[in-house]
Motif scaffolding. Structure first.
Motif, PDB file in Angstrom:
ATOM      1  N   THR A 106       9.934  -3.486  -7.859  1.00 10.03           N
ATOM      2  CA  THR A 106       9.960  -2.180  -8.513  1.00 10.03           C
ATOM      3  C   THR A 106       8.570  -1.530  -8.474  1.00 10.03           C
ATOM      4  O   THR A 106       7.553  -2.204  -8.375  1.00 10.03           O
ATOM      5  CB  THR A 106      10.417  -2.308  -9.972  1.00 10.03           C
ATOM      6  N   GLN A 107       8.560  -0.219  -8.565  1.00 10.68           N
ATOM      7  CA  GLN A 107       7.321   0.541  -8.481  1.00 10.68           C
ATOM      8  C   GLN A 107       6.437   0.299  -9.698  1.00 10.68           C
ATOM      9  O   GLN A 107       6.909   0.330 -10.845  1.00 10.68           O
ATOM     10  CB  GLN A 107       7.642   2.032  -8.380  1.00 10.68           C
ATOM     11  N   GLY A 108       5.147   0.052  -9.463  1.00  9.71           N
ATOM     12  CA  GLY A 108       4.186  -0.035 -10.538  1.00  9.71           C
ATOM     13  C   GLY A 108       3.629   1.343 -10.867  1.00  9.71           C
ATOM     14  O   GLY A 108       3.734   2.282 -10.064  1.00  9.71           O
ATOM     15  N   ALA A 109       3.046   1.498 -12.034  1.00 12.42           N
ATOM     16  CA  ALA A 109       2.471   2.782 -12.437  1.00 12.42           C
ATOM     17  C   ALA A 109       1.257   3.114 -11.576  1.00 12.42           C
ATOM     18  O   ALA A 109       0.521   2.224 -11.146  1.00 12.42           O
ATOM     19  CB  ALA A 109       2.076   2.729 -13.906  1.00 12.42           C
ATOM     20  N   LEU A 110       1.056   4.383 -11.314  1.00 18.06           N
ATOM     21  CA  LEU A 110      -0.108   4.831 -10.553  1.00 18.06           C
ATOM     22  C   LEU A 110      -1.281   5.052 -11.505  1.00 18.06           C
ATOM     23  O   LEU A 110      -1.148   5.730 -12.527  1.00 18.06           O
ATOM     24  CB  LEU A 110       0.206   6.116  -9.781  1.00 18.06           C
ATOM     25  N   THR A 111      -2.425   4.487 -11.143  1.00 12.38           N
ATOM     26  CA  THR A 111      -3.612   4.540 -11.985  1.00 12.38           C
ATOM     27  C   THR A 111      -4.721   5.303 -11.268  1.00 12.38           C
ATOM     28  O   THR A 111      -5.098   4.960 -10.143  1.00 12.38           O
ATOM     29  CB  THR A 111      -4.112   3.128 -12.323  1.00 12.38           C
ATOM     30  N   ALA A 112      -5.254   6.334 -11.915  1.00  6.66           N
ATOM     31  CA  ALA A 112      -6.334   7.120 -11.310  1.00  6.66           C
ATOM     32  C   ALA A 112      -7.623   6.314 -11.295  1.00  6.66           C
ATOM     33  O   ALA A 112      -7.985   5.668 -12.274  1.00  6.66           O
ATOM     34  CB  ALA A 112      -6.531   8.422 -12.084  1.00  6.66           C
ATOM     35  N   THR A 113      -8.331   6.345 -10.161  1.00  8.48           N
ATOM     36  CA  THR A 113      -9.580   5.602 -10.018  1.00  8.48           C
ATOM     37  C   THR A 113     -10.780   6.494  -9.740  1.00  8.48           C
ATOM     38  O   THR A 113     -11.911   6.110 -10.012  1.00  8.48           O
ATOM     39  CB  THR A 113      -9.465   4.578  -8.873  1.00  8.48           C
ATOM     40  N   GLY A 114     -10.543   7.668  -9.163  1.00  9.93           N
ATOM     41  CA  GLY A 114     -11.651   8.539  -8.794  1.00  9.93           C
ATOM     42  C   GLY A 114     -12.305   8.169  -7.480  1.00  9.93           C
ATOM     43  O   GLY A 114     -13.233   8.847  -7.040  1.00  9.93           O
ATOM     44  N   ASN A 115     -11.857   7.085  -6.842  1.00 12.09           N
ATOM     45  CA  ASN A 115     -12.401   6.656  -5.551  1.00 12.09           C
ATOM     46  C   ASN A 115     -11.601   7.321  -4.436  1.00 12.09           C
ATOM     47  O   ASN A 115     -10.383   7.144  -4.344  1.00 12.09           O
ATOM     48  CB  ASN A 115     -12.335   5.136  -5.435  1.00 12.09           C
ATOM     49  N   GLN A 116     -12.260   8.061  -3.569  1.00 10.77           N
ATOM     50  CA  GLN A 116     -11.550   8.803  -2.530  1.00 10.77           C
ATOM     51  C   GLN A 116     -10.904   7.900  -1.484  1.00 10.77           C
ATOM     52  O   GLN A 116     -10.038   8.338  -0.725  1.00 10.77           O
ATOM     53  CB  GLN A 116     -12.501   9.782  -1.834  1.00 10.77           C
ATOM     54  N   PHE A 117     -11.296   6.624  -1.443  1.00 13.71           N
ATOM     55  CA  PHE A 117     -10.710   5.707  -0.469  1.00 13.71           C
ATOM     56  C   PHE A 117      -9.528   4.914  -1.046  1.00 13.71           C
ATOM     57  O   PHE A 117      -8.855   4.196  -0.314  1.00 13.71           O
ATOM     58  CB  PHE A 117     -11.771   4.735   0.059  1.00 13.71           C
ATOM     59  N   ASP A 118      -9.296   5.041  -2.349  1.00 18.14           N
ATOM     60  CA  ASP A 118      -8.157   4.354  -2.954  1.00 18.14           C
ATOM     61  C   ASP A 118      -6.878   5.120  -2.653  1.00 18.14           C
ATOM     62  O   ASP A 118      -6.832   6.351  -2.764  1.00 18.14           O
ATOM     63  CB  ASP A 118      -8.348   4.237  -4.469  1.00 18.14           C
ATOM     64  N   LEU A 119      -5.824   4.359  -2.302  1.00 16.13           N
ATOM     65  CA  LEU A 119      -4.537   4.970  -1.969  1.00 16.13           C
ATOM     66  C   LEU A 119      -3.414   4.204  -2.644  1.00 16.13           C
ATOM     67  O   LEU A 119      -3.421   2.974  -2.677  1.00 16.13           O
ATOM     68  CB  LEU A 119      -4.312   4.966  -0.446  1.00 16.13           C
ATOM     69  N   ALA A 120      -2.455   4.928  -3.175  1.00 12.14           N
ATOM     70  CA  ALA A 120      -1.277   4.319  -3.790  1.00 12.14           C
ATOM     71  C   ALA A 120      -0.047   4.753  -3.021  1.00 12.14           C
ATOM     72  O   ALA A 120       0.064   5.919  -2.599  1.00 12.14           O
ATOM     73  CB  ALA A 120      -1.155   4.733  -5.250  1.00 12.14           C
ATOM     74  N   ILE A 121       0.880   3.822  -2.822  1.00 17.79           N
ATOM     75  CA  ILE A 121       2.155   4.137  -2.180  1.00 17.79           C
ATOM     76  C   ILE A 121       3.155   4.477  -3.270  1.00 17.79           C
ATOM     77  O   ILE A 121       3.446   3.650  -4.140  1.00 17.79           O
ATOM     78  CB  ILE A 121       2.673   2.948  -1.351  1.00 17.79           C
ATOM     79  N   ASN A 122       3.650   5.685  -3.238  1.00 26.22           N
ATOM     80  CA  ASN A 122       4.650   6.127  -4.208  1.00 26.22           C
ATOM     81  C   ASN A 122       6.019   6.029  -3.545  1.00 26.22           C
ATOM     82  O   ASN A 122       6.501   6.972  -2.934  1.00 26.22           O
ATOM     83  CB  ASN A 122       4.361   7.552  -4.665  1.00 26.22           C
TER      84      ASN A 122
END
Length: 262
Positions: free
Chosen positions: A82-98
């Motif tokens: 199941t999908q985990g919550a998306l967490t903001a990091t402020g790092n431009q290289f961080d990517l989350a798969i929605n």
């Protein structure tokens, strides 16, 4: 006494259950972690009287029979995707798969691995890598002079350089999906590898072919629910204690039998 061996299998099963739950709790803050659940199966039965057997010369049959179970065994430990919550990091290289899909990673052995953990960085050559320094596939190189990096929901990577108001495309990220995600083999370090059970990877562009989209500046949190895990831990503990009680009771019964006088 069969009850001793049966209860022992129950204690061993609940011990494994607690180990799975403890791993979930330990990884509550692991980026992209997917929780697991243990499933169990009953063991073979000793048939003392077969159901449906003829019980008289007149053709009457036994309606239920007599079967004694031998305990329990581990059936599988499956992963819940199941999908985990998306967490903001402020790092431009961080990517989350929605949505569905995995990032592709090139390991030092030359094999492909797959991950949901999008906490990326760039190495000394400007290449997009995991926290262990493994290259993301397809390879993405960020120019040293880039002042800004933008990743679209469809995985297109653009950079802005001094003196040029127009962003330049430097690469396209792709995602992999599997027919049976539960069949992937966990390798540690947030990496998975394909197996015969998972099927081969299907590579595609984010947002197409049922794949999820990318969100820049975010990572996907673990999908572990602490309340659910603590509840499951209590249930497993009580089940372990009950099986332990069965062993104590069976031992007492054997003691009484040993002390009986003719």
């Amino acid at each position: 006494m069969q009850a001793l061996r049966t209860a022992a299998t129950g204690m061993a099963a609940q011990q494994m259950n607690v180990e799975v739950i403890s791993n979930n709790i330990a990884n509550m803050n692991t980026v992209g972690f997917k929780k697991q659940r243990a499933e169990f199966q009953d063991l073979l039965y000793q048939t003392l009287e077969q159901a449906g057997a003829q019980s008289s010369d007149q053709g009457t049959i036994v309606p239920t029979g007599v079967q004694i179970g031998a305990g329990v065994k581990a059936g599988s430990v499956y992963r819940i995707s199941t999908q985990g919550a998306l967490t903001a990091t402020g790092n431009q290289f961080d990517l989350a798969i929605n949505g569905r899909g995995y990032f592709q990673v090139l390991t030092p052995t030359g094999d492909n691995a797959y991950t949901r953990a999008g906490n990326f960085a760039v190495n000394d050559q400007g290449q997009l890598v995991t926290q262990d320094g493994y290259l993301i596939q397809p390879a993405i190189s960020i120019p040293q002079t880039a002042t800004n990096v933008t990743v679209s929901q469809s995985g297109q990577v653009q950079v802005t350089q001094p003196g040029s108001p127009t962003p330049t495309v430097v690469g396209q990220l792709e995602l992999a999906s599997f027919m049976n995600e539960g069949g992937l083999s966990a390798q540690g370090s947030n990496l998975f590898k394909e197996t015969g059970a998972s099927g081969p990877p299907v590579i595609g562009t984010p947002g197409l072919q049922g794949l999820g989209t990318l969100t820049q500046g975010y990572t996907e949190a673990s999908n572990v629910d602490p309340v659910t895990e603590i509840t499951a831990l209590i249930v497993a503990q009580r089940a372990y204690e009950m099986n332990s009680k069965v062993i104590s009771t069976a031992d007492n019964m054997l003691g009484v039998a040993n002390q009986a006088k003719a």
